[in-house]
Design an enzyme around this catalytic site. Structure first.
Site, PDB file in Angstrom:
ATOM      1  CE  LYS A 226      -3.579   2.436   2.552  1.00  0.00           C
ATOM      2  NZ  LYS A 226      -4.568   2.373   3.627  1.00  0.00           N
TER       3      LYS A 226
ATOM      4  NE  ARG B 277      -5.741   9.739   3.308  1.00  0.00           N
ATOM      5  CZ  ARG B 277      -4.457   9.940   3.074  1.00  0.00           C
ATOM      6  NH1 ARG B 277      -3.988  11.184   3.000  1.00  0.00           N
ATOM      7  NH2 ARG B 277      -3.638   8.928   2.951  1.00  0.00           N
TER       8      ARG B 277
ATOM      9  CE  LYS C 202      -3.586   8.067   6.670  1.00  0.00           C
ATOM     10  NZ  LYS C 202      -4.748   7.144   6.544  1.00  0.00           N
TER      11      LYS C 202
ATOM     12  CD  GLU D  78       5.787  -3.927   3.560  1.00  0.00           C
ATOM     13  OE1 GLU D  78       5.148  -4.827   4.128  1.00  0.00           O
ATOM     14  OE2 GLU D  78       6.156  -2.895   4.149  1.00  0.00           O
TER      15      GLU D  78
ATOM     16  CE  LYS E  48      -6.148   1.896  -0.423  1.00  0.00           C
ATOM     17  NZ  LYS E  48      -6.551   1.939   0.943  1.00  0.00           N
TER      18      LYS E  48
ATOM     19  CB  SER F 150     -11.450   7.337  -3.311  1.00  0.00           C
ATOM     20  OG  SER F 150     -10.199   7.765  -2.796  1.00  0.00           O
TER      21      SER F 150
ATOM     22  CE1 TYR G 206     -15.058   3.222  -2.472  1.00  0.00           C
ATOM     23  CE2 TYR G 206     -13.172   3.561  -3.934  1.00  0.00           C
ATOM     24  CZ  TYR G 206     -13.701   3.433  -2.659  1.00  0.00           C
ATOM     25  OH  TYR G 206     -12.862   3.507  -1.577  1.00  0.00           O
TER      26      TYR G 206
HETATM   27  C1  PBG Z   1      -7.248   3.729   5.572  1.00  0.00           C
HETATM   28  C2  PBG Z   1      -7.644   3.408   4.198  1.00  0.00           C
HETATM   29  C3  PBG Z   1      -7.489   4.270   3.120  1.00  0.00           C
HETATM   30  C4  PBG Z   1      -8.072   3.644   2.024  1.00  0.00           C
HETATM   31  C5  PBG Z   1      -8.563   2.405   2.451  1.00  0.00           C
HETATM   32  N1  PBG Z   1      -8.269   2.263   3.808  1.00  0.00           N
HETATM   33  C6  PBG Z   1      -6.939   5.639   3.043  1.00  0.00           C
HETATM   34  C7  PBG Z   1      -5.637   5.957   3.619  1.00  0.00           C
HETATM   35  O1  PBG Z   1      -4.771   5.100   3.799  1.00  0.00           O
HETATM   36  O2  PBG Z   1      -5.460   7.135   3.928  1.00  0.00           O
HETATM   37  C8  PBG Z   1      -8.162   4.265   0.667  1.00  0.00           C
HETATM   38  C9  PBG Z   1      -9.224   3.789  -0.222  1.00  0.00           C
HETATM   39  C10 PBG Z   1      -9.524   4.692  -1.352  1.00  0.00           C
HETATM   40  O3  PBG Z   1      -8.879   5.734  -1.583  1.00  0.00           O
HETATM   41  O4  PBG Z   1     -10.475   4.360  -2.082  1.00  0.00           O
HETATM   42  N2  PBG Z   1      -6.572   2.837   6.305  1.00  0.00           N
END
Ligand code: PBG
Length: 352
Positions: A219, A229, A242, A258, A273, A299, A338
């Protein structure tokens, strides 16, 4: 629907306008032959997208009103009651699983994300309600503290540092809480070191041997999470970024390390991701490990396609289908998207 197909026999008569002798080319290989007609394109097609490839991420919200997500036109946070309706719809479309994400009441967010451990929190209530009404659909729950913390980080923070080992202890507790509510798959998205092993051990200890783990293994620290968010309300809470726990977008080999760790620690499935900007990573993970591999069309990817489509700048339906087949071609066994219900509906219409 089908325009008249020119047969090779007819085409032979076409030598004056499209032939080797006319152009001076000497083509013995003509890849276009296989693309000439719809039946032939279908026959040589390498990968196929079906409803079985889809996981639908669904946002839930407290109260009695659904709330649209600003940055994701067409995506709606659902009340628990309406989330059950949506899960029924997904099951009717043969979508195997949904992934639940909560928009937690800001008043319930605190420094340690304690609401994550409340057995009656939004996610647990949604999980129980959906399990009771739609037992045939898989429920995936997200393990990370960001929808529950006042600082928006996925773990615990001390002196501006996101702690690892203390966070893992909290995530383990969160995972057990979700499993007890009936989650089928625990999906840690937090990127703390060692959390998969710790969650596996705790699940087994508590008797949840059959609860699966889908690890957000690779990720990345990505700008493409922006609209998510907004959806879970951590856009206003998040302090800083992050990058001390999510991966550097410049790294590919590290993704393999990982994934190797998460598999050793007991992950049943792994995920990459975001999705489309990281198809090379999806490909390498599948090639190297040959395990169930998923990609998350996040997203921001959704917002780009849907936003451009609503402006009339691209054909949204075609871009949606093309983006999903690309994940399959890269080696993904499935995609969190989505668009899932829309894709499933399109696939169903195409078959009818
Ligand atoms: C948080 C989490 C995130 C997403 C899924 N779980 C956002 C982040 O790490 O800030 C993102 C999913 C998306 O953008 O559709 N643990």
């Amino acid at each position: 629907m089908v325009s008249r197909v020119i047969t090779p026999f007819e085409r032979r008569k076409d030598v004056h306008t499209d032939s080797a002798s006319f152009s001076g080319l000497n083509l013995t290989k003509r890849p276009r032959r296989n693309r000439r007609a719809d039946w032939s394109r279908r026959l040589v097609r390498e990968v196929e997208l079906t409803a079985n490839d889809l996981i639908w991420p669904l946002f839930v919200v407290d109260g009695v009103h659904d709330v649209e997500v600003n940055a994701m036109p067409g995506v709606i946070r659902r009340t628990v009651e309406n989330a059950v309706r949506e899960a029924e719809k997904a099951a009717a479309l043969d979508i195997p699983a949904i992934a639940l994400f909560p928009n937690t009441d800001p008043a319930l967010r605190d420094e340690t994300g304690s609401e994550a451990h409340n057995s009656r929190n939004l996610i647990c209530r949604a999980t129980r309600a959906i399990k009771a009404a739609v037992p045939e659909i898989g429920i995936i729950t997200d393990v990370a503290l960001d929808p529950y913390t006042s600082h928006g980080h996925d773990g615990l923070v001390r002196d501006g540092v996101v702690l690892n080992d203390e966070s893992v202890a909290a995530l383990v507790e969160q995972a057990i809480n979700q499993a007890a509510a009936g989650a089928d798959v625990i999906a840690p998205s937090d990127m703390m070191d060692g959390r998969v092993a710790a969650i596996r051990a705790a699940l087994d200890r508590e008797g949840f041997h059959d609860v699966q783990i889908m690890a957000y293994a690779a990720k990345y620290a990505s700008a493409f999470y922006g609209p998510f968010r907004d959806a879970v309300g951590s856009n206003t809470t998040l302090k800083g970024d992050k990058r001390t726990y999510q991966m550097d977008p410049a790294n590919g080999d590290e993704a393999l390390r990982e994934v190797a760790l998460d598999l050793e620690e007991g992950a049943d499935m792994v995920m990459v991701k975001p999705g489309m900007p990281y198809l090379d990573v999806v490909y390498r993970v599948k090639e190297n490990f040959r395990v169930p591999t998923f990609a998350y069309q996040v997203s921001g990817e959704y917002a780009m396609i849907e936003g451009a489509a609503r402006q009339g700048w691209i054909d949204g339906d075609k871009a949606m289908m093309e983006s999903l087949i690309a994940f399959k071609r890269a080696g993904a066994d499935g995609v969190l998207s989505y668009f899932a219900p829309r894709v499933a509906e399109r696939l169903r219409q195409a078959r009818a």
